[in-house]
Write a protein that holds these residues in place. Structure first.
Motif, PDB file in Angstrom:
ATOM      1  N   ARG A  76     -31.047  -0.558  -0.280  1.00 57.22           N
ATOM      2  CA  ARG A  76     -31.056   0.127   1.011  1.00 57.22           C
ATOM      3  C   ARG A  76     -30.899  -0.872   2.161  1.00 57.22           C
ATOM      4  O   ARG A  76     -30.138  -0.634   3.110  1.00 57.22           O
ATOM      5  N   VAL A  77     -31.624  -1.980   2.081  1.00 55.22           N
ATOM      6  CA  VAL A  77     -31.555  -2.963   3.164  1.00 55.22           C
ATOM      7  C   VAL A  77     -30.217  -3.702   3.129  1.00 55.22           C
ATOM      8  O   VAL A  77     -29.630  -3.993   4.176  1.00 55.22           O
ATOM      9  N   THR A  78     -29.698  -3.966   1.932  1.00 57.87           N
ATOM     10  CA  THR A  78     -28.377  -4.589   1.836  1.00 57.87           C
ATOM     11  C   THR A  78     -27.317  -3.698   2.466  1.00 57.87           C
ATOM     12  O   THR A  78     -26.404  -4.186   3.145  1.00 57.87           O
ATOM     13  N   ALA A  79     -27.419  -2.391   2.258  1.00 61.62           N
ATOM     14  CA  ALA A  79     -26.461  -1.458   2.863  1.00 61.62           C
ATOM     15  C   ALA A  79     -26.485  -1.563   4.385  1.00 61.62           C
ATOM     16  O   ALA A  79     -25.440  -1.500   5.042  1.00 61.62           O
ATOM     17  N   LEU A  80     -27.674  -1.750   4.958  1.00 61.28           N
ATOM     18  CA  LEU A  80     -27.777  -1.932   6.408  1.00 61.28           C
ATOM     19  C   LEU A  80     -27.045  -3.207   6.844  1.00 61.28           C
ATOM     20  O   LEU A  80     -26.316  -3.218   7.843  1.00 61.28           O
ATOM     21  N   ILE A  81     -27.239  -4.277   6.074  1.00 59.11           N
ATOM     22  CA  ILE A  81     -26.599  -5.548   6.406  1.00 59.11           C
ATOM     23  C   ILE A  81     -25.083  -5.425   6.329  1.00 59.11           C
ATOM     24  O   ILE A  81     -24.355  -5.856   7.229  1.00 59.11           O
ATOM     25  N   VAL A  82     -24.599  -4.816   5.237  1.00 58.99           N
ATOM     26  CA  VAL A  82     -23.149  -4.660   5.042  1.00 58.99           C
ATOM     27  C   VAL A  82     -22.538  -3.831   6.167  1.00 58.99           C
ATOM     28  O   VAL A  82     -21.410  -4.107   6.616  1.00 58.99           O
ATOM     29  N   ASN A  83     -23.278  -2.837   6.675  1.00 57.30           N
ATOM     30  CA  ASN A  83     -22.768  -1.965   7.724  1.00 57.30           C
ATOM     31  C   ASN A  83     -22.993  -2.513   9.132  1.00 57.30           C
ATOM     32  O   ASN A  83     -22.752  -1.812  10.120  1.00 57.30           O
ATOM     33  N   GLY A  84     -23.449  -3.774   9.217  1.00 56.41           N
ATOM     34  CA  GLY A  84     -23.567  -4.427  10.514  1.00 56.41           C
ATOM     35  C   GLY A  84     -24.819  -4.097  11.297  1.00 56.41           C
ATOM     36  O   GLY A  84     -24.923  -4.455  12.473  1.00 56.41           O
ATOM     37  N   GLU A  85     -25.790  -3.412  10.659  1.00 56.36           N
ATOM     38  CA  GLU A  85     -27.041  -3.107  11.350  1.00 56.36           C
ATOM     39  C   GLU A  85     -27.895  -4.374  11.457  1.00 56.36           C
ATOM     40  O   GLU A  85     -27.793  -5.293  10.643  1.00 56.36           O
ATOM     41  N   THR A  86     -28.768  -4.414  12.462  1.00 52.75           N
ATOM     42  CA  THR A  86     -29.685  -5.538  12.613  1.00 52.75           C
ATOM     43  C   THR A  86     -30.837  -5.391  11.627  1.00 52.75           C
ATOM     44  O   THR A  86     -31.470  -4.334  11.542  1.00 52.75           O
ATOM     45  N   GLY A  93     -34.044  -2.389   9.622  1.00 55.57           N
ATOM     46  CA  GLY A  93     -34.712  -2.642   8.354  1.00 55.57           C
ATOM     47  C   GLY A  93     -35.362  -4.018   8.379  1.00 55.57           C
ATOM     48  O   GLY A  93     -35.134  -4.815   9.296  1.00 55.57           O
ATOM     49  N   ILE A  94     -36.173  -4.286   7.354  1.00 55.82           N
ATOM     50  CA  ILE A  94     -36.943  -5.530   7.313  1.00 55.82           C
ATOM     51  C   ILE A  94     -36.834  -6.152   5.922  1.00 55.82           C
ATOM     52  O   ILE A  94     -36.838  -5.442   4.910  1.00 55.82           O
ATOM     53  N   ILE A  95     -36.728  -7.472   5.884  1.00 54.20           N
ATOM     54  CA  ILE A  95     -36.899  -8.240   4.651  1.00 54.20           C
ATOM     55  C   ILE A  95     -38.194  -9.024   4.805  1.00 54.20           C
ATOM     56  O   ILE A  95     -38.323  -9.826   5.734  1.00 54.20           O
TER      57      ILE A  95
END
Length: 341
Positions: free
Chosen positions: A158-168, A196-198
């Motif tokens: 889920r968080v990787t999808a945010l990264i791939v889609n350019g979300e912070t 999202g958070i890592i």
């Protein structure tokens, strides 16, 4: 048990030329080939390739097929289980022009392996994972580079999808992250506007309001003293009890540390294996140099020649880390808990 080294599989004369070339560049690489092509430096493929590939899946962390891509796909297909456990699989053409990251690009390390082959041989690395193709980084790739366990693959996706889609996405860690990150991954702070958070931590994961991927860092060190012949079960029971009380995730255990005369203590060795941790044994002289900073016991000194074991050993093995729990005893076992800083 898997071998951390590589296996190369070649079926033709042209293929084995490339395999031998790789062997010269990659330490510990084992070449497997058809029996008619083998010298005393290669091992024969002595059964159907699909059956043979299954054995390689259990033994090696990185496998490179120097074959047509279709041959590799058909060989490995019956043995695929999970991205969390499958080895990294590469395919290289027989002329050494291209090397494809075929399976387990992130957790299995195939993407980095393909880049390494490119650097060593000049073969062009073909990497198709979305995060890498877009100049981003996947959570599971980050976990591998930091040496962390992934708490939940679903959360990581889920968080990787945010990264791939350019979300912070914000990264929250008590220690500096020494990995190059894309601009869309920022340091965590309240009100940073992250989608999202890592979280990189040695603590037990807690529910979060945002999509959150927990990466469990290997940073916890357990100092141990025990009576001779103490079983692993007794050691593990005390460790588990105290870590639960502290809120420390057991997957974060990096080392179990004791005095050097305990280096053959099976209970400690088996407990370390149980946690996937290093068993670390400290010379008496090193303990004597720091024991004045810790509580001492006349009984312990009479038994092993130093005033204390679990606290000074934990301190030394953690590199002078932070004590989370002082000497605690139960059933002939004494532990202290430390975290690296």
């Amino acid at each position: 048990m898997r071998n951390k080294a590589w296996a190369a599989i070649a079926l033709t004369r042209s293929g084995i030329i490339q395999a031998r070339r790789l062997r010269e560049e990659i330490s510990g690489l084992t070449v497997y080939a058809m029996p008619r092509l083998c010298t005393d430096r290669e091992k024969p493929i002595d059964r159907p390739i699909a059956e043979f590939a299954g054995e390689m899946f259990c033994r090696y962390d990185t496998i490179i097929f120097i074959t047509a891509c279709g041959i590799a796909v058909r060989a490995i297909a019956p043995h695929l289980r999970s991205k969390s456990s499958d080895p990294g699989v590469l395919v290289m053409d027989e002329q050494g022009g291209f090397v494809i990251s075929l399976l387990s690009g992130h957790i299995g390390g195939a993407n980095d392996a393909a880049r390494l082959v490119e650097k060593l041989t000049g073969a062009r690395a073909i990497i198709t994972t979305a995060s890498d193709a877009g100049g981003k980084i996947a959570v599971d790739t980050l976990a591998g580079r930091l040496g962390c366990a992934i708490d939940s693959l679903e959360d990581a996706k889920r968080v990787t999808a945010l990264i791939v889609n350019g979300e912070t996405v914000a990264i929250d860690s008590r220690r500096d992250i020494k990995v190059e990150l894309p601009e869309s991954i920022v340091s965590y702070r309240e009100g940073c506007g992250a989608a999202g958070i890592i979280r990189v931590t040695n603590r037990v994961p807690e529910p979060a309001n945002l999509p959150c991927a927990y990466l469990i860092e290997k940073s916890t060190v357990i100092g141990i003293g025990c009576r001779r012949g103490t079983g692993a079960k007794q050691i593990q029971e005390l460790i588990d009890r105290e870590l639960e009380r502290l809120g420390i995730d057991r997957r974060s255990i990096k080392k179990l540390a004791s005095i050097d005369i305990k280096s053959d203590e099976q209970g400690i060795l088996k407990a370390a294996e149980h946690y996937g941790a290093q068993a670390c044994f400290i010379d008496k002289e090193r303990i004597l140099a720091v024991e004045g900073d810790f509580a001492e016991s006349g009984f312990v000194r009479a038994s092993v020649g130093v005033g204390g074991v679990c606290e000074p050993c934990g301190f030394i093995a953690s590199g002078g880390g932070r004590m989370l729990l002082g000497k605690t005893t139960a059933n002939g076992v004494a532990i202290s808990v430390w975290e690296e800083v």
